[in-house]
Design an enzyme around this catalytic site. Sequence first.
Site, short mmCIF file in Angstrom:
data_model
loop_
_atom_site.label_atom_id
_atom_site.label_comp_id
_atom_site.label_asym_id
_atom_site.label_seq_id
_atom_site.Cartn_x
_atom_site.Cartn_y
_atom_site.Cartn_z
N GLY A 44 -123.36 -62.84 30.68
CA GLY A 44 -122.12 -62.41 31.31
C GLY A 44 -122.21 -62.50 32.83
O GLY A 44 -121.19 -62.47 33.51
N THR A 46 -122.68 -62.17 36.85
CA THR A 46 -122.08 -61.27 37.84
C THR A 46 -120.78 -60.69 37.30
O THR A 46 -120.54 -59.48 37.37
CB THR A 46 -121.79 -62.06 39.15
OG1 THR A 46 -123.00 -62.66 39.59
CG2 THR A 46 -121.23 -61.16 40.24
N CYS A 47 -119.94 -61.56 36.76
CA CYS A 47 -118.60 -61.17 36.34
C CYS A 47 -118.60 -59.96 35.40
O CYS A 47 -118.00 -58.93 35.69
CB CYS A 47 -117.93 -62.37 35.69
SG CYS A 47 -116.38 -62.02 34.89
N ALA A 119 -135.39 -69.84 34.11
CA ALA A 119 -135.66 -71.27 33.94
C ALA A 119 -135.90 -71.95 35.28
O ALA A 119 -135.29 -71.58 36.28
CB ALA A 119 -134.48 -71.92 33.24
N GLY A 178 -116.97 -55.89 56.16
CA GLY A 178 -116.39 -57.07 55.52
C GLY A 178 -115.12 -56.72 54.77
O GLY A 178 -115.18 -55.96 53.79
N GLU A 201 -113.97 -55.48 59.94
CA GLU A 201 -113.85 -56.91 59.65
C GLU A 201 -113.94 -57.69 60.96
O GLU A 201 -113.25 -57.37 61.92
CB GLU A 201 -112.51 -57.17 58.94
CG GLU A 201 -112.10 -58.62 58.85
CD GLU A 201 -113.12 -59.52 58.14
OE1 GLU A 201 -113.55 -59.19 57.03
OE2 GLU A 201 -113.48 -60.56 58.74
N ASP A 308 -120.08 -70.43 41.01
CA ASP A 308 -120.37 -69.98 42.38
C ASP A 308 -121.43 -70.83 43.07
O ASP A 308 -121.45 -70.93 44.29
CB ASP A 308 -120.86 -68.51 42.36
CG ASP A 308 -119.70 -67.53 42.22
OD1 ASP A 308 -118.57 -67.98 41.93
OD2 ASP A 308 -119.93 -66.31 42.38
N ALA A 316 -114.30 -66.18 38.79
CA ALA A 316 -114.73 -66.40 37.40
C ALA A 316 -113.86 -67.47 36.72
O ALA A 316 -114.38 -68.32 35.99
CB ALA A 316 -114.67 -65.10 36.64
N HIS A 439 -85.86 -57.68 30.29
CA HIS A 439 -85.38 -56.57 31.13
C HIS A 439 -85.66 -55.25 30.42
O HIS A 439 -85.41 -55.14 29.23
CB HIS A 439 -83.89 -56.71 31.39
CG HIS A 439 -83.33 -55.52 32.12
ND1 HIS A 439 -83.46 -55.38 33.48
CD2 HIS A 439 -82.70 -54.40 31.66
CE1 HIS A 439 -82.91 -54.23 33.85
NE2 HIS A 439 -82.45 -53.61 32.76
C1 LIG Z 1 -117.91 -56.96 42.95
C2 LIG Z 1 -117.36 -58.28 42.48
C3 LIG Z 1 -116.08 -58.34 41.95
C4 LIG Z 1 -115.57 -59.55 41.50
N1 LIG Z 1 -114.31 -59.58 40.98
C5 LIG Z 1 -113.79 -60.75 40.54
C6 LIG Z 1 -112.50 -60.80 39.94
O1 LIG Z 1 -111.82 -59.80 39.81
N2 LIG Z 1 -112.04 -62.00 39.50
C7 LIG Z 1 -112.77 -63.16 39.64
O2 LIG Z 1 -112.30 -64.23 39.22
N3 LIG Z 1 -114.00 -63.14 40.19
C8 LIG Z 1 -114.53 -61.97 40.64
N4 LIG Z 1 -115.79 -61.95 41.16
C9 LIG Z 1 -116.54 -63.22 41.27
C10 LIG Z 1 -117.13 -63.63 39.92
O3 LIG Z 1 -117.93 -62.59 39.43
C11 LIG Z 1 -117.94 -64.90 40.08
O4 LIG Z 1 -117.12 -65.89 40.66
C12 LIG Z 1 -118.44 -65.40 38.74
O5 LIG Z 1 -119.26 -64.45 38.10
C13 LIG Z 1 -119.24 -66.70 38.93
O6 LIG Z 1 -119.68 -67.15 37.69
P1 LIG Z 1 -120.95 -68.09 37.53
O7 LIG Z 1 -121.04 -68.39 36.08
O8 LIG Z 1 -120.86 -69.20 38.49
O9 LIG Z 1 -122.20 -67.21 38.02
P2 LIG Z 1 -122.73 -65.74 37.70
O10 LIG Z 1 -121.69 -64.90 37.09
O11 LIG Z 1 -123.34 -65.27 38.97
O12 LIG Z 1 -123.86 -65.98 36.62
C14 LIG Z 1 -125.03 -66.67 36.89
C15 LIG Z 1 -126.07 -66.28 35.86
O13 LIG Z 1 -127.18 -67.15 35.96
C16 LIG Z 1 -128.38 -66.43 35.76
N5 LIG Z 1 -129.46 -67.19 36.39
C17 LIG Z 1 -129.54 -67.55 37.70
N6 LIG Z 1 -130.61 -68.33 37.91
C18 LIG Z 1 -131.22 -68.47 36.70
C19 LIG Z 1 -132.37 -69.18 36.28
N7 LIG Z 1 -133.08 -69.93 37.12
N8 LIG Z 1 -132.73 -69.10 34.97
C20 LIG Z 1 -132.00 -68.36 34.08
N9 LIG Z 1 -130.89 -67.68 34.45
C21 LIG Z 1 -130.50 -67.74 35.75
C22 LIG Z 1 -128.10 -65.08 36.43
O14 LIG Z 1 -128.95 -64.08 35.92
C23 LIG Z 1 -126.63 -64.86 36.07
O15 LIG Z 1 -126.51 -64.15 34.86
C24 LIG Z 1 -116.35 -60.74 41.60
C25 LIG Z 1 -117.65 -60.68 42.13
C26 LIG Z 1 -118.14 -59.46 42.55
C27 LIG Z 1 -119.55 -59.42 43.10
#
Ligand SMILES: Cc1cc2nc3c(=O)[nH]c(=O)nc-3n(C[C@H](O)[C@H](O)[C@H](O)COP(=O)(O)OP(=O)(O)OC[C@H]3O[C@@H](n4cnc5c(N)ncnc54)[C@H](O)[C@@H]3O)c2cc1C
Length: 462
Positions: A44, A46-47, A119, A178, A201, A308, A316, A439
């Site tokens: 799951g 960060t999201c 990995a 920020g 900011e 990201d 997300a 409505h």
């Molecule tokens: C506080 C906060 C609130 C947010 N709110 C929103 C929102 O409301 N709506 C929205 O669209 N976005 C939101 N975001 C942004 C959103 O969470 C991210 O854009 C999204 O999670 C990115 O997805 P991802 O799959 O690229 O990476 P991530 O969700 O960061 O997942 C990457 C995963 O890869 C794993 N990983 C990394 N390197 C390795 C490795 N070498 N080997 C094995 N596993 C590894 C990590 O453990 C992690 O689980 C928010 C972010 C934060 C911090």
Amino acid sequence: MEKNTRREVCDLIVIGGGPGGYLAAIAAAKEGLSVLLFEGGSIGGTCLNVGCIPTKYLLDKAAAMDKVRSLVDQKIFRECGLFSFRKMQEGRREVVHKLVSGVEYLLKANKIRVVRGFATLTGPGEVECEGSIYRGKDILIATGSVPSSIPIEGAELAITSTQALELEKVPGRLAVIGGGVIGMELASAYCSLGSEVTVLEVLPELFPAEDRKAVAYMVRALQKRGIHISCGTKVLKIEKSATGLRVCYEGTQAGVTEADVVLMATGRKPNLNGIDTEAAGISLTPKGEIQVDAYMETSVSHIYAIGDVVGGYQLAHAAYAEGEAAVRNIMGRREAVDLSVMPRCIYAMPAFAAVGISADKAEEMGIAAVTGEFAYGANGMALAKGADGLVRVVMDKENKMTLGVHIVGEDAPEMIAFASAAVRDKMTLNEWERMVVAHPSLSEMMKEAALDCFGKSVHKAV
Ligand SMILES: Cc1cc2nc3c(=O)[nH]c(=O)nc-3n(C[C@H](O)[C@H](O)[C@H](O)COP(=O)(O)OP(=O)(O)OC[C@H]3O[C@@H](n4cnc5c(N)ncnc54)[C@H](O)[C@@H]3O)c2cc1C
């Protein structure tokens, strides 16, 4: 003992089980590919764990507090309820657990092999994890991002957004460095839960890329709720003080802010941990993100990257869209990812949501545009809910097609889904006129604002 003896081969290796990675893995499995997914933290990403979902859980409870307070002010409710922050935090953890388990189940149901471990991409087609070597015909990097800090004295005294979600009690005074999306969402939540909040900011304005009038409306509403927002303010250092922490800054106003907790919300940077880009020959952008083409392929054939870690929107749903696009290309359906119609939401209180372009942007692009507007105050459902806000629709003056929608107010992120379709399909005035909207609903305002572009709004005097 011989190292790296175990070798596994599959069609696709996905590194990272966040929204981008897990969705791409499932999409690929549905196409019949054998998929290995590596996750070094929690499925799951960060999201689900420390981003979208837990912030929205807290914001929902904070909004409920605000609603009750407003009903008490109107003497409809007799007293304001007391809340248990501990129970709220338990609830947040439960929701996260439920969602993570749900995605784990989906991965299993789609026969995706999940390897729990960190990995390392050692070269094209090859990944190492805990002494074993895995080979995939294609590799998808979805390692996400991590919080980035600013290089100031005392930065280690500040907490990250992840820690801000896990506080054991509501801070009396919260300073947020920020004023981006994450900073303003957490500022909003803690303000409603009782913190005295100051946002510092460095830019002269919040959200400079978004519609100025809608942003100004949101900022005024945030300030009215008691959040102190100081733009054009450069934080110099954080230090311990007799009562907690002190944030020193210069800029349009120089001074200090005393706080119990300081949140560093100065953005996120790509997570390249375990990705030896040099060894694999993968090019990076000047900002240090993995460089990809319109098909989400890196500079190395058969290595893709999404989410990201490639920068861009850092949302997300952008990661989802990029994951789907990468899988389509792995399957040989050469299709560029279309991120032109990307909904952008700020779940602050009030919320903000936008899709497409603003009138300013249209002017920059040399498009003659008109803007229509409709206020929440003139909408029946908004009045019933006690919601304030503004809907602004931008249309092309010549061909009367929808270019952008900007909403500030309750349920803005829900309404923007339909707006996205209107912008993507370039919905015309004629089509808006023929559309029937339920409505009473807040969505009625979008039709009214679209008609207002050409002086045709029914529920607006002029
Ligand atoms: C506080 C906060 C609130 C947010 N709110 C929103 C929102 O409301 N709506 C929205 O669209 N976005 C939101 N975001 C942004 C959103 O969470 C991210 O854009 C999204 O999670 C990115 O997805 P991802 O799959 O690229 O990476 P991530 O969700 O960061 O997942 C990457 C995963 O890869 C794993 N990983 C990394 N390197 C390795 C490795 N070498 N080997 C094995 N596993 C590894 C990590 O453990 C992690 O689980 C928010 C972010 C934060 C911090």
